[in-house]
Design a protein around this motif. Structure first.
Motif, PDB file in Angstrom:
ATOM      1  N   GLN A 165     -35.109 -14.053  -7.389  1.00 45.68           N
ATOM      2  CA  GLN A 165     -35.965 -12.918  -7.709  1.00 45.68           C
ATOM      3  C   GLN A 165     -37.388 -13.236  -7.285  1.00 45.68           C
ATOM      4  OE1 GLN A 165     -36.246 -11.936 -11.897  1.00 45.68           O
ATOM      5  NE2 GLN A 165     -36.721  -9.806 -11.470  1.00 45.68           N
ATOM      6  N   VAL A 166     -37.968 -12.327  -6.480  1.00 52.41           N
ATOM      7  CA  VAL A 166     -39.360 -12.450  -6.074  1.00 52.41           C
ATOM      8  C   VAL A 166     -40.137 -11.282  -6.676  1.00 52.41           C
ATOM      9  CG1 VAL A 166     -38.797 -13.731  -3.972  1.00 52.41           C
ATOM     10  CG2 VAL A 166     -38.954 -11.230  -3.893  1.00 52.41           C
ATOM     11  N   ALA A 167     -41.439 -11.286  -6.486  1.00 49.57           N
ATOM     12  CA  ALA A 167     -42.282 -10.357  -7.249  1.00 49.57           C
ATOM     13  C   ALA A 167     -42.148  -8.909  -6.792  1.00 49.57           C
ATOM     14  CB  ALA A 167     -43.738 -10.807  -7.164  1.00 49.57           C
ATOM     15  N   THR A 168     -42.040  -8.662  -5.495  1.00 50.08           N
ATOM     16  CA  THR A 168     -42.135  -7.279  -5.017  1.00 50.08           C
ATOM     17  C   THR A 168     -41.043  -6.953  -4.015  1.00 50.08           C
ATOM     18  OG1 THR A 168     -43.559  -7.744  -3.102  1.00 50.08           O
ATOM     19  CG2 THR A 168     -44.648  -7.412  -5.255  1.00 50.08           C
ATOM     20  N   ALA A 169     -40.751  -5.661  -3.917  1.00 46.63           N
ATOM     21  CA  ALA A 169     -39.803  -5.178  -2.920  1.00 46.63           C
ATOM     22  C   ALA A 169     -40.282  -5.479  -1.505  1.00 46.63           C
ATOM     23  CB  ALA A 169     -39.610  -3.673  -3.107  1.00 46.63           C
ATOM     24  N   ALA A 185     -23.963 -20.958   1.740  1.00 42.25           N
ATOM     25  CA  ALA A 185     -24.506 -20.265   0.562  1.00 42.25           C
ATOM     26  C   ALA A 185     -24.361 -18.751   0.723  1.00 42.25           C
ATOM     27  CB  ALA A 185     -25.971 -20.634   0.362  1.00 42.25           C
ATOM     28  N   MET A 186     -24.055 -18.083  -0.379  1.00 42.25           N
ATOM     29  CA  MET A 186     -23.974 -16.620  -0.452  1.00 42.25           C
ATOM     30  C   MET A 186     -25.128 -16.179  -1.333  1.00 42.25           C
ATOM     31  SD  MET A 186     -20.848 -15.688   0.947  1.00 42.25           S
ATOM     32  CE  MET A 186     -20.107 -14.361   0.010  1.00 42.25           C
ATOM     33  N   VAL A 187     -26.170 -15.614  -0.731  1.00 45.29           N
ATOM     34  CA  VAL A 187     -27.456 -15.479  -1.422  1.00 45.29           C
ATOM     35  C   VAL A 187     -27.985 -14.054  -1.339  1.00 45.29           C
ATOM     36  CG1 VAL A 187     -29.840 -16.282  -1.506  1.00 45.29           C
ATOM     37  CG2 VAL A 187     -28.019 -17.882  -0.924  1.00 45.29           C
ATOM     38  N   GLY A 188     -28.503 -13.579  -2.471  1.00 50.07           N
ATOM     39  CA  GLY A 188     -29.233 -12.329  -2.509  1.00 50.07           C
ATOM     40  C   GLY A 188     -30.670 -12.563  -2.926  1.00 50.07           C
ATOM     41  N   VAL A 189     -31.537 -11.621  -2.537  1.00 55.07           N
ATOM     42  CA  VAL A 189     -32.945 -11.653  -2.950  1.00 55.07           C
ATOM     43  C   VAL A 189     -33.306 -10.266  -3.441  1.00 55.07           C
ATOM     44  CG1 VAL A 189     -35.297 -12.247  -2.307  1.00 55.07           C
ATOM     45  CG2 VAL A 189     -33.380 -13.356  -1.123  1.00 55.07           C
ATOM     46  N   ILE A 190     -33.967 -10.212  -4.609  1.00 55.36           N
ATOM     47  CA  ILE A 190     -34.321  -8.934  -5.204  1.00 55.36           C
ATOM     48  C   ILE A 190     -35.789  -8.951  -5.592  1.00 55.36           C
ATOM     49  CG2 ILE A 190     -33.650  -9.628  -7.566  1.00 55.36           C
ATOM     50  CD1 ILE A 190     -32.559  -6.737  -7.901  1.00 55.36           C
ATOM     51  N   ALA A 200     -35.808   1.103  -8.410  1.00 55.73           N
ATOM     52  CA  ALA A 200     -36.407   0.038  -9.210  1.00 55.73           C
ATOM     53  C   ALA A 200     -36.566  -1.241  -8.406  1.00 55.73           C
ATOM     54  CB  ALA A 200     -35.546  -0.230 -10.446  1.00 55.73           C
ATOM     55  N   TYR A 201     -35.617  -1.498  -7.484  1.00 54.50           N
ATOM     56  CA  TYR A 201     -35.609  -2.759  -6.747  1.00 54.50           C
ATOM     57  C   TYR A 201     -35.201  -2.538  -5.296  1.00 54.50           C
ATOM     58  CZ  TYR A 201     -35.525  -5.136 -11.311  1.00 54.50           C
ATOM     59  OH  TYR A 201     -35.817  -5.575 -12.578  1.00 54.50           O
ATOM     60  N   GLU A 202     -35.606  -3.491  -4.460  1.00 55.33           N
ATOM     61  CA  GLU A 202     -35.049  -3.666  -3.120  1.00 55.33           C
ATOM     62  C   GLU A 202     -34.201  -4.927  -3.144  1.00 55.33           C
ATOM     63  OE1 GLU A 202     -34.202  -2.579   0.734  1.00 55.33           O
ATOM     64  OE2 GLU A 202     -35.628  -1.495  -0.546  1.00 55.33           O
ATOM     65  N   MET A 203     -33.024  -4.861  -2.507  1.00 53.87           N
ATOM     66  CA  MET A 203     -32.106  -5.989  -2.464  1.00 53.87           C
ATOM     67  C   MET A 203     -31.744  -6.293  -1.020  1.00 53.87           C
ATOM     68  SD  MET A 203     -29.948  -8.100  -4.191  1.00 53.87           S
ATOM     69  CE  MET A 203     -29.348  -7.405  -5.752  1.00 53.87           C
ATOM     70  N   ARG A 204     -31.612  -7.591  -0.709  1.00 58.44           N
ATOM     71  CA  ARG A 204     -30.991  -8.017   0.544  1.00 58.44           C
ATOM     72  C   ARG A 204     -29.997  -9.120   0.219  1.00 58.44           C
ATOM     73  NH1 ARG A 204     -35.565  -9.079   4.991  1.00 58.44           N
ATOM     74  NH2 ARG A 204     -33.752  -9.231   6.391  1.00 58.44           N
ATOM     75  N   THR A 205     -28.876  -9.158   0.952  1.00 60.38           N
ATOM     76  CA  THR A 205     -27.853 -10.160   0.701  1.00 60.38           C
ATOM     77  C   THR A 205     -27.397 -10.782   2.018  1.00 60.38           C
ATOM     78  OG1 THR A 205     -26.219  -8.349   0.657  1.00 60.38           O
ATOM     79  CG2 THR A 205     -26.982  -9.194  -1.456  1.00 60.38           C
ATOM     80  N   THR A 232     -30.868 -10.526 -19.715  1.00 61.10           N
ATOM     81  CA  THR A 232     -32.175 -11.142 -19.938  1.00 61.10           C
ATOM     82  C   THR A 232     -33.222 -10.140 -20.418  1.00 61.10           C
ATOM     83  OG1 THR A 232     -32.707 -10.869 -17.583  1.00 61.10           O
ATOM     84  CG2 THR A 232     -31.754 -12.986 -18.272  1.00 61.10           C
ATOM     85  N   GLY A 233     -32.816  -8.894 -20.623  1.00 65.77           N
ATOM     86  CA  GLY A 233     -33.726  -7.885 -21.146  1.00 65.77           C
ATOM     87  C   GLY A 233     -34.690  -7.313 -20.130  1.00 65.77           C
ATOM     88  N   GLN A 234     -34.486  -7.609 -18.836  1.00 69.32           N
ATOM     89  CA  GLN A 234     -35.387  -7.067 -17.816  1.00 69.32           C
ATOM     90  C   GLN A 234     -35.133  -5.585 -17.552  1.00 69.32           C
ATOM     91  OE1 GLN A 234     -36.414  -9.576 -14.336  1.00 69.32           O
ATOM     92  NE2 GLN A 234     -34.834 -10.968 -15.074  1.00 69.32           N
ATOM     93  N   MET A 235     -33.862  -5.153 -17.709  1.00 71.49           N
ATOM     94  CA  MET A 235     -33.516  -3.761 -17.446  1.00 71.49           C
ATOM     95  C   MET A 235     -32.535  -3.267 -18.505  1.00 71.49           C
ATOM     96  SD  MET A 235     -35.255  -2.883 -14.769  1.00 71.49           S
ATOM     97  CE  MET A 235     -34.494  -1.333 -14.265  1.00 71.49           C
ATOM     98  N   SER A 236     -32.522  -1.949 -18.680  1.00 77.25           N
ATOM     99  CA  SER A 236     -31.562  -1.309 -19.565  1.00 77.25           C
ATOM    100  C   SER A 236     -31.347   0.116 -19.067  1.00 77.25           C
ATOM    101  CB  SER A 236     -32.067  -1.291 -21.018  1.00 77.25           C
ATOM    102  OG  SER A 236     -33.287  -0.557 -21.107  1.00 77.25           O
ATOM    103  N   GLY A 237     -30.325   0.779 -19.606  1.00 75.70           N
ATOM    104  CA  GLY A 237     -30.076   2.163 -19.217  1.00 75.70           C
ATOM    105  C   GLY A 237     -29.525   2.275 -17.812  1.00 75.70           C
ATOM    106  N   ARG A 238     -30.233   2.980 -16.963  1.00 72.13           N
ATOM    107  CA  ARG A 238     -29.760   3.275 -15.608  1.00 72.13           C
ATOM    108  C   ARG A 238     -30.910   3.094 -14.627  1.00 72.13           C
ATOM    109  NH1 ARG A 238     -25.561   6.767 -13.661  1.00 72.13           N
ATOM    110  NH2 ARG A 238     -24.972   7.034 -15.851  1.00 72.13           N
ATOM    111  N   TRP A 239     -30.614   2.490 -13.468  1.00 72.76           N
ATOM    112  CA  TRP A 239     -31.638   2.336 -12.438  1.00 72.76           C
ATOM    113  C   TRP A 239     -30.991   2.353 -11.057  1.00 72.76           C
ATOM    114  CZ3 TRP A 239     -29.981  -1.623 -15.575  1.00 72.76           C
ATOM    115  CH2 TRP A 239     -29.492  -2.775 -14.965  1.00 72.76           C
ATOM    116  N   ARG A 240     -31.828   2.527 -10.052  1.00 75.60           N
ATOM    117  CA  ARG A 240     -31.342   2.595  -8.668  1.00 75.60           C
ATOM    118  C   ARG A 240     -31.919   1.445  -7.858  1.00 75.60           C
ATOM    119  NH1 ARG A 240     -32.983   8.482  -6.976  1.00 75.60           N
ATOM    120  NH2 ARG A 240     -32.170   7.823  -4.939  1.00 75.60           N
ATOM    121  N   VAL A 241     -31.097   0.964  -6.942  1.00 74.76           N
ATOM    122  CA  VAL A 241     -31.473  -0.141  -6.066  1.00 74.76           C
ATOM    123  C   VAL A 241     -31.359   0.335  -4.626  1.00 74.76           C
ATOM    124  CG1 VAL A 241     -30.964  -2.513  -5.359  1.00 74.76           C
ATOM    125  CG2 VAL A 241     -30.628  -1.824  -7.754  1.00 74.76           C
ATOM    126  N   SER A 242     -32.361   0.006  -3.829  1.00 76.61           N
ATOM    127  CA  SER A 242     -32.353   0.294  -2.398  1.00 76.61           C
ATOM    128  C   SER A 242     -31.902  -0.951  -1.643  1.00 76.61           C
ATOM    129  CB  SER A 242     -33.762   0.699  -1.943  1.00 76.61           C
ATOM    130  OG  SER A 242     -33.875   0.672  -0.533  1.00 76.61           O
TER     131      SER A 242
END
Length: 279
Positions: A165-169, A185-190, A200-205, A232-242
């Motif tokens: 996890q990094v700070a910004t999209a 390694a099988m790695v994602g970055v968000i 809410a987030y940008e993801m790359r894998t 970890t309490g960072q998110m709840s409910g519903r969100w979208r990822v690009s």
């Protein structure tokens, strides 16, 4: 002997045709051995190709085997949604009108039917922080300093995923990885978008170890990362990822956490090619 088998190619996680993540679905995989399935998956050259088989348990509606160009996966997200979509469109009738139950090497996965299909995130097989040696290798491959990593975690629900996890999209979008040094390694970055953004987030894998340099849109990673963010309490409910912008796609993933803490992942599914495969 070559057999004509029903085939579909489904675009997953985008409502705009050809901007999601395609999965090739062979809707009758009976009689095909591992070598034949791997040969087809290398030929389609997609991140995943699936083969539908009769279920081995009365609880499931069908069984699926999921292959990348480099090998078989016990579970993957966008192939789960794409295969369920193709199976239903081909006339499959689930035991429960509201839920399709898929059997795969990772176990039984429920796919809920609604405005879009969504799968229940399977349990992770491994969690906890990465060891420093792996983290050093991964950050080096991604071309970022250790200080840029806000958090890191194993989020393996079958394929072997880990996430940073990094700070910004924008930091995610700016990555210029050297995947020759990442090994298997099988790695994602968000990274997060500003509050009030559409996503809410940008993801790359990245998964070069199984023949997929950068997965355009990854359901399994978003599922296990969603579980981590909720836990970890960072998110709840519903969100979208690009996801997918750097490879010319427009992936749009919805992650939802219900009142019991269960995570599901959904998105658009559209058949763009159908016919027969001679296998």
């Amino acid at each position: 002997m070559v057999t004509a088998r029903p085939f579909a190619q489904v675009d997953v996680f985008s409502s705009t045709p050809f901007l999601g993540n395609p999965v090739a679905v062979v809707l009758d995989g009976e009689g095909l051995d591992d070598e034949a399935m791997q040969r087809v998956a290398r030929w389609t050259n997609l991140s995943e190709t699936t083969f539908v088989l009769p279920a081995t348990t009365t609880t499931a509606d069908y069984r699926v085997r999921i292959w990348t160009p480099g090998g078989e996966l016990p579970f993957a997200g966008h192939p789960t949604l794409g295969t369920a979509h193709a199976w239903l469109e081909h006339g499959g009738t689930p035991h429960d009108d509201d839920v399709v139950v898929q059997e795969c090497a990772a176990g039984l996965v429920e796919v809920r039917r609604g405005d879009v299909l969504s799968f229940a995130a399977p349990p992770t097989r491994r969690d906890g922080e990465l060891d420093e040696a792996l983290l050093t290798r991964v950050t080096g491959a991604l071309g970022i300093g250790r200080a840029a990593v806000l958090a890191h975690q194993w989020v393996d629900n079958g394929p072997g995923w880990a996430v940073l996890q990094v700070a910004t999209a924008q930091e995610v979008l700016d990555l210029e990885p050297d995947l020759t040094t990442i090994g298997d390694a099988m790695v994602g970055v968000i990274g997060a978008y500003p509050p009030g953004s559409e996503h809410a987030y940008e993801m790359r894998t990245f998964a070069p170890g199984v023949g997929v340099a950068e997965d355009p849109v990854c359901g399994s990673m978003n599922a296990s990362v969603g579980q981590w963010l909720a836990r970890t309490g960072q998110m709840s409910g519903r969100w979208r990822v690009s996801q997918g912008r750097r490879v010319g796609r427009a992936g749009d993933i919805t992650v939802a956490v219900d009142e019991d803490g269960a995570v599901s992942v959904g998105g658009a599914t559209t058949t763009l090619l159908h016919g027969t495969a001679l296998v």
